[in-house]
Design a protein around this motif. Structure first.
Motif, PDB file in Angstrom:
ATOM      1  N   LYS A  21       0.823  -1.341   0.129  1.00 40.96           N
ATOM      2  CA  LYS A  21      -0.065   0.123   0.088  1.00 40.96           C
ATOM      3  C   LYS A  21       0.909   1.039  -0.088  1.00 40.96           C
ATOM      4  CE  LYS A  21      -3.379   2.570   2.856  1.00 40.96           C
ATOM      5  NZ  LYS A  21      -4.022   2.708   3.905  1.00 40.96           N
ATOM      6  N   VAL A  22       0.448   2.138  -0.768  1.00 45.66           N
ATOM      7  CA  VAL A  22       1.136   3.231  -0.860  1.00 45.66           C
ATOM      8  C   VAL A  22       0.127   4.450  -0.986  1.00 45.66           C
ATOM      9  CG1 VAL A  22       2.909   4.903  -2.244  1.00 45.66           C
ATOM     10  CG2 VAL A  22       3.237   2.426  -2.395  1.00 45.66           C
ATOM     11  N   ASN A  23       0.353   5.551   0.154  1.00 46.81           N
ATOM     12  CA  ASN A  23      -0.530   6.587   0.154  1.00 46.81           C
ATOM     13  C   ASN A  23       0.081   7.921  -0.559  1.00 46.81           C
ATOM     14  OD1 ASN A  23      -1.893   9.053   0.961  1.00 46.81           O
ATOM     15  ND2 ASN A  23      -2.923   7.976   2.399  1.00 46.81           N
ATOM     16  N   CYS A  24      -0.489   8.259  -1.628  1.00 47.84           N
ATOM     17  CA  CYS A  24       0.207   9.205  -2.549  1.00 47.84           C
ATOM     18  C   CYS A  24       0.256  10.501  -2.037  1.00 47.84           C
ATOM     19  CB  CYS A  24      -0.249   8.974  -3.983  1.00 47.84           C
ATOM     20  SG  CYS A  24      -0.314   7.331  -4.883  1.00 47.84           S
ATOM     21  N   ALA A  25      -0.709  10.724  -1.070  1.00 47.31           N
ATOM     22  CA  ALA A  25      -0.671  11.993  -0.606  1.00 47.31           C
ATOM     23  C   ALA A  25       0.102  12.119   0.692  1.00 47.31           C
ATOM     24  CB  ALA A  25      -2.127  12.490  -0.224  1.00 47.31           C
ATOM     25  N   SER A  26       0.518  11.228   1.494  1.00 44.53           N
ATOM     26  CA  SER A  26       1.140  11.340   2.684  1.00 44.53           C
ATOM     27  C   SER A  26       2.817  11.276   2.531  1.00 44.53           C
ATOM     28  CB  SER A  26       0.826  10.000   3.675  1.00 44.53           C
ATOM     29  OG  SER A  26       1.174   8.863   3.076  1.00 44.53           O
ATOM     30  N   ILE A  27       3.172  11.061   1.296  1.00 43.44           N
ATOM     31  CA  ILE A  27       4.565  11.113   1.063  1.00 43.44           C
ATOM     32  C   ILE A  27       5.233  12.288   0.388  1.00 43.44           C
ATOM     33  CG2 ILE A  27       6.569   9.774  -0.090  1.00 43.44           C
ATOM     34  CD1 ILE A  27       4.850   7.246  -0.120  1.00 43.44           C
ATOM     35  N   GLU A  80       6.422  15.068  -2.275  1.00 42.10           N
ATOM     36  CA  GLU A  80       6.811  14.802  -3.521  1.00 42.10           C
ATOM     37  C   GLU A  80       8.266  14.586  -3.849  1.00 42.10           C
ATOM     38  OE1 GLU A  80       5.970  17.540  -7.559  1.00 42.10           O
ATOM     39  OE2 GLU A  80       5.173  18.083  -5.852  1.00 42.10           O
ATOM     40  N   SER A  81       8.905  15.145  -3.258  1.00 37.03           N
ATOM     41  CA  SER A  81      10.450  15.052  -3.297  1.00 37.03           C
ATOM     42  C   SER A  81      11.126  13.479  -3.233  1.00 37.03           C
ATOM     43  CB  SER A  81      11.360  15.870  -2.606  1.00 37.03           C
ATOM     44  OG  SER A  81      11.179  15.778  -1.220  1.00 37.03           O
ATOM     45  N   LEU A  82      10.086  12.763  -2.371  1.00 35.26           N
ATOM     46  CA  LEU A  82      10.586  11.327  -2.159  1.00 35.26           C
ATOM     47  C   LEU A  82       9.559  10.313  -2.719  1.00 35.26           C
ATOM     48  CD1 LEU A  82      11.142  11.819   1.769  1.00 35.26           C
ATOM     49  CD2 LEU A  82      12.732  11.939  -0.166  1.00 35.26           C
ATOM     50  N   LEU A  83       8.665  10.917  -3.143  1.00 32.85           N
ATOM     51  CA  LEU A  83       7.533   9.896  -3.688  1.00 32.85           C
ATOM     52  C   LEU A  83       8.118   9.017  -5.050  1.00 32.85           C
ATOM     53  CD1 LEU A  83       4.728   9.038  -3.642  1.00 32.85           C
ATOM     54  CD2 LEU A  83       3.884  10.453  -4.957  1.00 32.85           C
ATOM     55  N   ILE A 137      -4.954   8.437  -5.406  1.00 33.05           N
ATOM     56  CA  ILE A 137      -3.967   8.304  -6.606  1.00 33.05           C
ATOM     57  C   ILE A 137      -4.439   9.857  -7.249  1.00 33.05           C
ATOM     58  CG2 ILE A 137      -6.193   7.766  -7.987  1.00 33.05           C
ATOM     59  CD1 ILE A 137      -2.424   6.986  -8.502  1.00 33.05           C
ATOM     60  N   GLY A 138      -5.456  10.658  -6.737  1.00 34.34           N
ATOM     61  CA  GLY A 138      -5.652  12.039  -7.339  1.00 34.34           C
ATOM     62  C   GLY A 138      -4.529  13.032  -6.988  1.00 34.34           C
ATOM     63  N   GLU A 139      -3.880  12.695  -5.936  1.00 35.04           N
ATOM     64  CA  GLU A 139      -2.781  13.555  -5.353  1.00 35.04           C
ATOM     65  C   GLU A 139      -1.383  13.237  -6.059  1.00 35.04           C
ATOM     66  OE1 GLU A 139      -3.947  15.916  -3.538  1.00 35.04           O
ATOM     67  OE2 GLU A 139      -5.878  14.902  -3.684  1.00 35.04           O
ATOM     68  N   LEU A 140      -1.305  12.473  -7.041  1.00 35.38           N
ATOM     69  CA  LEU A 140      -0.032  12.118  -7.592  1.00 35.38           C
ATOM     70  C   LEU A 140       0.421  13.246  -8.225  1.00 35.38           C
ATOM     71  CD1 LEU A 140       1.467   9.348  -7.593  1.00 35.38           C
ATOM     72  CD2 LEU A 140       0.575   8.978  -9.842  1.00 35.38           C
ATOM     73  N   PRO A 141       1.594  13.811  -8.330  1.00 39.41           N
ATOM     74  CA  PRO A 141       2.013  14.987  -9.150  1.00 39.41           C
ATOM     75  C   PRO A 141       2.434  14.485 -10.382  1.00 39.41           C
ATOM     76  CG  PRO A 141       3.699  14.273  -7.069  1.00 39.41           C
ATOM     77  CD  PRO A 141       2.540  13.210  -7.222  1.00 39.41           C
ATOM     78  N   PRO A 142       2.342  15.690 -11.297  1.00 42.37           N
ATOM     79  CA  PRO A 142       2.457  15.473 -12.798  1.00 42.37           C
ATOM     80  C   PRO A 142       3.313  14.616 -13.279  1.00 42.37           C
ATOM     81  CG  PRO A 142       1.416  17.565 -12.466  1.00 42.37           C
ATOM     82  CD  PRO A 142       1.971  17.102 -11.174  1.00 42.37           C
ATOM     83  N   GLY A 143       4.657  14.929 -13.016  1.00 45.63           N
ATOM     84  CA  GLY A 143       5.641  14.206 -13.409  1.00 45.63           C
ATOM     85  C   GLY A 143       5.821  12.739 -12.935  1.00 45.63           C
ATOM     86  N   GLY A 169      -6.861  19.798 -16.183  1.00 45.12           N
ATOM     87  CA  GLY A 169      -5.617  19.914 -16.519  1.00 45.12           C
ATOM     88  C   GLY A 169      -4.564  19.430 -15.175  1.00 45.12           C
ATOM     89  N   ARG A 170      -5.131  18.840 -14.176  1.00 43.59           N
ATOM     90  CA  ARG A 170      -4.260  18.326 -13.181  1.00 43.59           C
ATOM     91  C   ARG A 170      -3.983  17.143 -13.344  1.00 43.59           C
ATOM     92  NH1 ARG A 170      -7.428  22.453 -10.528  1.00 43.59           N
ATOM     93  NH2 ARG A 170      -9.111  21.153  -9.852  1.00 43.59           N
ATOM     94  N   PHE A 171      -4.725  16.269 -14.025  1.00 42.70           N
ATOM     95  CA  PHE A 171      -4.605  14.789 -14.101  1.00 42.70           C
ATOM     96  C   PHE A 171      -4.545  14.137 -15.593  1.00 42.70           C
ATOM     97  CE2 PHE A 171      -5.083  10.238 -13.439  1.00 42.70           C
ATOM     98  CZ  PHE A 171      -4.540  10.099 -12.208  1.00 42.70           C
TER      99      PHE A 171
END
Length: 515
Positions: A251-257, A259-262, A298-304, A348-350
């Motif tokens: 399990k990975v919570n995309c909002a709790s990590i 961005e620099s480490l995700l 998953i909606g919090e995943l950064p664009p890159g 345009g955010r996803f």
């Protein structure tokens, strides 16, 4: 000559009959049948063409005397060429000279270098009187051998092939039935242990049907629903009910990590890839090889990182940070979000292509307020759970049960579980009455009439405490989010997530505008 040919045909039939023990290795059995025809009766370049249920076209399933490239070119519409004509009419077809018949397409290209006369025979493969495929061969005998006899012989061979196909279909159908039965039995076991979704409403019964339908496939699953409805439990059930059960569930919570480490968390890194990377480390996808990765929020995943995840979904490959070596993994992805991803795409955010890849099999999990008939069962489930975990046998008084049945449960199932756990910790007896339950509930509508439980001495909830801390930090820092985040020890991204989670964005925007 005729006697010799008859003897050879009998020899071929005996050899083909011996293939029956390999009938469940269908491609091998069909290829061996065509080899016997070629080596015993000089019926060269044999093909068995079957109907593809997905494309609705005829494709060569087995061949002898064709290269792999030539076989792959053998695709026909149901009304196309000699093969399509045989299939659509259910009747044999004879091409006396492949050079002169307009229906003979030579789609495979295998006869372009052929010199002289080559005849071509095809017969339908029939199952219960309906065509399921076509058996074709080149006929190299001269006119001394009757074409009618060859056609009659090939029809016998086609009947044996049809039996191979029927046997495989029966076994496949039995396997599907056994998998369904196994799924149902496993579901009952999980349900009896309390590991399955407690809920007998029509809405939750539909969710359970979806889980059972998709669990045994490799499809990506997208879970949609408010916070606290049980998306993590459902993701784990999809994994448990699948063939990946004995492999990792990560399990990975995309909002709790941060961005620099995700990126490093998901894909891993090599030694020296960034400051602090003192050794190589595999990422979560590598850890989940052969298993399931659950990407929560998953909606919090950064664009890159969205682009890299899309590649994993499409190709099942990626590179660690600091490495050029491409790594491949076999993982199943289950994602979850409480946000409207379609709206995120429009804004345009996803990424739209990632959204479509994730949305192969969406499952919406309804909030508890939409299924009040499940409340009593869930309460009993969590009361039984605290009895096991805390050794406290709690009973709800009738008036307390009535109160909870009318409560709106804004935090859904998670709020209910937390409430029952707090009851087990704080109560001195075994009976929880209405007044005690009211003291634990946060101030909220009592029911459909929308009246507030005014006058109750309600202690602040964890949600209210966190909201208060966020607002206080924002006020102290002039409503500048990154400054408030630094004061609270959060990253700007985590701060933004919490502001959206608690519905504070309009207030923050309004206060910034005033400033």
């Amino acid at each position: 000559m005729t006697c010799t040919v008859h003897a050879l045909k009998l020899k071929a039939l005996r050899a083909i009959s011996n293939v029956i023990d390999r009938a469940l290795q269908l491609e091998d059995a069909l290829t061996e049948t065509l080899r016997v025809l070629a080596e015993t009766l000089a019926m060269q370049r044999g093909t068995i063409t079957l109907l593809d249920g997905e494309t609705g076209q005829l494709v060569i399933a087995a061949s002898h005397g064709l290269s792999r490239e030539e076989q792959e070119r053998g695709v026909y519409r149901l009304d196309e060429g000699v093969t399509g004509t045989i299939f659509s009419t259910g009747r044999p077809y004879l091409v006396r000279d492949v050079r002169n018949d307009p229906l003979f397409l030579d789609r495979t290209g295998a006869r372009r270098v052929e010199r002289g006369k080559v005849s071509f025979l095809g017969v339908p493969i029939l199952s219960k009187g309906r065509p399921v495929g076509v058996l074709n061969v080149d006929r190299l005998f001269g006119d001394a051998v009757s074409c009618a006899e060859d056609i009659e012989f090939l029809e016998v061979v086609a009947t044996l092939v049809a039996q191979f196909l029927s046997l495989n279909e029966q076994v496949a159908a039995r396997e599907r039935a056994l998998r369904r039965e196994n799924m149902q039995l496993r579901t009952r076991v999980l349900d009896s242990r309390g590991d399955f979704i407690v809920g007998r409403s029509g809405a939750m019964a539909e969710v359970q049907r979806y889980i059972q339908r998709v669990a045994g496939t490799r499809a990506t699953v997208l879970l949609l629903g408010e916070s606290g409805v049980g998306k993590t439990l459902i993701a784990r059930l999809v994994h448990t009910l699948s063939e990946r059960e004995h492999h990792p569930f990560i399990k990975v919570n995309c909002a709790s990590i941060p961005e620099s480490l995700l990126e490093a968390e998901l894909f891993g890194h090599e030694k020296g890839a960034f400051t602090g990377a003192v050794s190589a480390r595999m990422g979560r996808f590598e850890e989940a090889h052969e298993g399931t990765v659950f990407l929560d929020e998953i909606g919090e995943l950064p664009p890159g990182i969205q682009a890299k995840l899309l590649r994993v979904l499409q190709e099942r490959e990626f590179e660690r940070l600091g490495s050029n070596r491409t790594r491949r993994v076999n993982v199943r992805i289950v994602a979850a979000t409480n946000r409207d991803l379609a709206a995120q795409v429009d804004a345009g955010r996803f990424r739209q292509d990632l959204y479509y890849r994730l949305c192969v099999f969406p499952i919406r999990v309804p909030p508890l307020r939409e299924r009040p008939e499940d409340i009593t069962g869930l309460l009993n489930h969590f009361l039984a759970k605290v009895a096991r975990d805390y050794g406290r046998s709690l009973v709800l008084a009738p008036d307390a049960l009535e109160l909870l049945q009318r409560y709106a449960w804004p935090g859904n199932v998670r709020e209910m579980e937390n409430l029952i756990e707090r009851m087990a910790i704080l109560t001195d007896g075994t009976l929880a009455d209405r007044r005690f339950v009211e003291s634990l509930l946060e101030q909220a509508p009592a029911g459909d009439d929308g009246q507030m439980r005014a006058g109750l001495a309600v202690p602040p909830s964890l949600r209210e405490v966190e909201q208060g801390e966020l607002l206080a930090a924002l006020r102290r820092n002039g409503w500048i989010q990154h400054k408030a985040a630094r004061e609270l020890g959060l990253t700007p991204r985590q701060m933004g997530y919490r502001i959206r989670q608690w519905g504070l964005a309009p207030l923050v925007a309004s206060e910034r505008a005033k400033g």
